[in-house]
Design a protein around this motif. Structure first.
Motif, mmCIF file in Angstrom:
data_model
loop_
_atom_site.group_PDB
_atom_site.id
_atom_site.type_symbol
_atom_site.label_atom_id
_atom_site.label_comp_id
_atom_site.label_asym_id
_atom_site.label_seq_id
_atom_site.Cartn_x
_atom_site.Cartn_y
_atom_site.Cartn_z
ATOM 1 N N LEU A 243 24.518 58.603 88.363
ATOM 2 C CA LEU A 243 23.471 57.789 89.001
ATOM 3 C C LEU A 243 23.918 57.307 90.377
ATOM 4 O O LEU A 243 23.127 57.302 91.327
ATOM 5 N N ALA A 244 25.177 56.907 90.516
ATOM 6 C CA ALA A 244 25.693 56.453 91.815
ATOM 7 C C ALA A 244 25.658 57.597 92.832
ATOM 8 O O ALA A 244 25.260 57.395 93.981
ATOM 9 N N ALA A 245 26.047 58.790 92.412
ATOM 10 C CA ALA A 245 26.015 59.950 93.311
ATOM 11 C C ALA A 245 24.586 60.291 93.709
ATOM 12 O O ALA A 245 24.321 60.645 94.866
ATOM 13 N N GLN A 246 23.656 60.173 92.785
ATOM 14 C CA GLN A 246 22.255 60.464 93.086
ATOM 15 C C GLN A 246 21.694 59.439 94.073
ATOM 16 O O GLN A 246 20.976 59.807 95.002
ATOM 17 N N ARG A 247 22.034 58.174 93.892
ATOM 18 C CA ARG A 247 21.594 57.139 94.854
ATOM 19 C C ARG A 247 22.182 57.427 96.228
ATOM 20 O O ARG A 247 21.487 57.330 97.238
ATOM 21 N N ALA A 248 23.456 57.798 96.271
ATOM 22 C CA ALA A 248 24.106 58.103 97.552
ATOM 23 C C ALA A 248 23.450 59.295 98.246
ATOM 24 O O ALA A 248 23.440 59.367 99.472
ATOM 25 N N ALA A 249 22.890 60.214 97.465
ATOM 26 C CA ALA A 249 22.211 61.391 98.029
ATOM 27 C C ALA A 249 20.778 61.087 98.453
ATOM 28 O O ALA A 249 20.088 61.958 98.976
ATOM 29 N N GLY A 250 20.322 59.855 98.222
ATOM 30 C CA GLY A 250 18.985 59.465 98.653
ATOM 31 C C GLY A 250 17.932 59.468 97.567
ATOM 32 O O GLY A 250 16.745 59.261 97.844
ATOM 33 N N LEU A 251 18.331 59.714 96.323
ATOM 34 C CA LEU A 251 17.369 59.697 95.222
ATOM 35 C C LEU A 251 17.159 58.259 94.761
ATOM 36 O O LEU A 251 18.113 57.497 94.619
ATOM 37 N N ARG A 252 15.921 57.892 94.534
ATOM 38 C CA ARG A 252 15.585 56.531 94.116
ATOM 39 C C ARG A 252 14.885 56.564 92.757
ATOM 40 O O ARG A 252 14.366 57.591 92.330
ATOM 41 N N GLN A 253 14.873 55.409 92.115
ATOM 42 C CA GLN A 253 14.194 55.230 90.828
ATOM 43 C C GLN A 253 14.712 56.189 89.760
ATOM 44 O O GLN A 253 13.952 56.718 88.958
ATOM 45 N N ARG A 254 16.026 56.396 89.763
ATOM 46 C CA ARG A 254 16.654 57.259 88.768
ATOM 47 C C ARG A 254 17.148 56.415 87.595
ATOM 48 O O ARG A 254 17.600 55.283 87.779
ATOM 49 N N VAL A 255 17.050 56.964 86.414
ATOM 50 C CA VAL A 255 17.520 56.311 85.201
ATOM 51 C C VAL A 255 18.286 57.323 84.351
ATOM 52 O O VAL A 255 18.127 58.532 84.516
ATOM 53 N N ALA A 256 19.090 56.789 83.457
ATOM 54 C CA ALA A 256 19.774 57.624 82.470
ATOM 55 C C ALA A 256 19.061 57.457 81.143
ATOM 56 O O ALA A 256 18.557 56.370 80.824
ATOM 57 N N MET A 257 19.018 58.536 80.382
ATOM 58 C CA MET A 257 18.378 58.524 79.067
ATOM 59 C C MET A 257 19.301 59.208 78.069
ATOM 60 O O MET A 257 20.130 60.047 78.444
ATOM 61 N N ARG A 258 19.125 58.837 76.808
ATOM 62 C CA ARG A 258 19.977 59.399 75.751
ATOM 63 C C ARG A 258 19.160 59.593 74.484
ATOM 64 O O ARG A 258 18.303 58.797 74.141
ATOM 65 N N GLN A 259 19.488 60.666 73.787
ATOM 66 C CA GLN A 259 18.994 60.885 72.431
ATOM 67 C C GLN A 259 20.228 60.953 71.539
ATOM 68 O O GLN A 259 21.151 61.731 71.797
ATOM 69 N N VAL A 260 20.254 60.117 70.506
ATOM 70 C CA VAL A 260 21.373 60.087 69.565
ATOM 71 C C VAL A 260 20.984 60.894 68.333
ATOM 72 O O VAL A 260 19.865 60.757 67.825
ATOM 73 N N PHE A 261 21.906 61.716 67.878
ATOM 74 C CA PHE A 261 21.665 62.532 66.693
ATOM 75 C C PHE A 261 22.314 61.862 65.492
ATOM 76 O O PHE A 261 23.438 61.385 65.575
ATOM 77 N N GLU A 262 21.604 61.863 64.401
ATOM 78 C CA GLU A 262 22.131 61.287 63.170
ATOM 79 C C GLU A 262 23.224 62.183 62.620
ATOM 80 O O GLU A 262 23.118 63.401 62.670
ATOM 81 N N ARG A 263 24.231 61.541 62.097
ATOM 82 C CA ARG A 263 25.324 62.270 61.457
ATOM 83 C C ARG A 263 25.053 62.335 59.967
ATOM 84 O O ARG A 263 24.641 61.363 59.366
ATOM 85 N N HIS A 264 25.289 63.469 59.392
ATOM 86 C CA HIS A 264 25.086 63.637 57.956
ATOM 87 C C HIS A 264 26.423 63.882 57.252
ATOM 88 O O HIS A 264 26.465 64.487 56.195
ATOM 89 N N ASP A 265 27.519 63.388 57.850
ATOM 90 C CA ASP A 265 28.844 63.598 57.279
ATOM 91 C C ASP A 265 28.941 63.036 55.863
ATOM 92 O O ASP A 265 29.538 63.649 54.980
ATOM 93 N N SER A 266 28.361 61.859 55.630
ATOM 94 C CA SER A 266 28.469 61.248 54.302
ATOM 95 C C SER A 266 27.701 62.065 53.254
ATOM 96 O O SER A 266 28.135 62.170 52.117
ATOM 97 N N ILE A 267 26.603 62.664 53.643
ATOM 98 C CA ILE A 267 25.834 63.503 52.730
ATOM 99 C C ILE A 267 26.648 64.751 52.388
ATOM 100 O O ILE A 267 26.743 65.149 51.236
ATOM 101 N N VAL A 268 27.279 65.344 53.384
ATOM 102 C CA VAL A 268 28.100 66.537 53.146
ATOM 103 C C VAL A 268 29.240 66.184 52.205
ATOM 104 O O VAL A 268 29.554 66.932 51.282
ATOM 105 N N ALA A 269 29.883 65.035 52.416
ATOM 106 C CA ALA A 269 31.002 64.630 51.564
ATOM 107 C C ALA A 269 30.549 64.454 50.110
ATOM 108 O O ALA A 269 31.281 64.814 49.178
ATOM 109 N N ILE A 270 29.362 63.936 49.899
ATOM 110 C CA ILE A 270 28.841 63.743 48.541
ATOM 111 C C ILE A 270 28.554 65.091 47.884
ATOM 112 O O ILE A 270 28.803 65.286 46.706
ATOM 113 N N LEU A 271 28.046 66.037 48.655
ATOM 114 C CA LEU A 271 27.680 67.335 48.102
ATOM 115 C C LEU A 271 28.881 68.216 47.792
ATOM 116 O O LEU A 271 28.793 69.130 46.985
ATOM 117 N N VAL A 272 29.998 67.970 48.445
ATOM 118 C CA VAL A 272 31.182 68.814 48.286
ATOM 119 C C VAL A 272 31.961 68.492 47.066
ATOM 120 O O VAL A 272 31.955 67.844 46.229
#
Length: 183
Positions: free
Chosen positions: A154-183
């Motif tokens: 974001l800092a580099a984008q602002r320095a390049a003249g880009l405005r109104q930039r935001v960061a976004m994230r999608q978090v993925f659920e972990r199913h490790d506990s389900i796998v451990a139960i099934l094994v």
């Protein structure tokens, strides 16, 4: 009309696709208002060497529409985090679900690779940017939620003249506990 599989398809890029990607990126950049994308940035595209490396590493996808390369998505990862570095659809092929399909391919890659999240930076106020990504499960991040990589981007984008930039994230659920139960 909803897109169908017959109208477009997304696949991993091959070396022959690279020649089309700069034109797609520059055509997509022309859609941005002058106040958002400075004139100089309208002339710059992702270096072909970076695209070639991504193609070899299986983190570059293209969308074909009626047999023509119509868009692409470029991703990367660091640790357990994935990044959608670039996604462009040629305006001649817009509004057909191609961008949604490209993002979906990157989401599938991130999940299949066991990544914890998929991150990106985008314009907050343009309907085909942050609102589009929000409709696909991404959430805008507060400044205190930024990892160093996103804060630096974001800092580099602002320095390049880009405005109104935001960061976004999608978090993925972990199913490790389900796998451990099934094994």
């Amino acid at each position: 009309m909803a897109p169908t599989a017959a109208t477009h398809r997304v696949r991993l890029a091959v070396a022959d696709d690279l020649a089309y990607l700069a034109e797609i990126e520059l055509a997509a950049a022309a859609l941005f208002p002058d106040a958002d994308l400075p004139a100089l940035l309208r002339l710059v595209s992702t270096p072909e060497s970076a695209l070639a490396a991504a193609q070899r590493e299986r983190r570059l996808w293209v969308a074909e529409h009626h047999g023509e390369v119509a868009g692409f998505a470029l991703a990367s990862s660091k640790g357990e985090c994935g990044y959608l570095d670039e996604m462009d659809v040629h305006p001649d092929h817009g509004r057909r679900g191609i961008g949604r399909s490209l993002v979906g391919a990157v989401q599938g890659w991130a999940r299949a690779g066991g990544l914890r999240s998929l991150n990106l930076t985008t314009f907050a106020h343009l309907p085909w940017n942050a609102p589009f990504y929000a409709s696909m499960g991404f959430r805008q991040l507060r400044n205190d939620e930024l990892c160093p990589l996103l804060a630096d981007a974001l800092a580099a984008q602002r320095a390049a003249g880009l405005r109104q930039r935001v960061a976004m994230r999608q978090v993925f659920e972990r199913h490790d506990s389900i796998v451990a139960i099934l094994v």
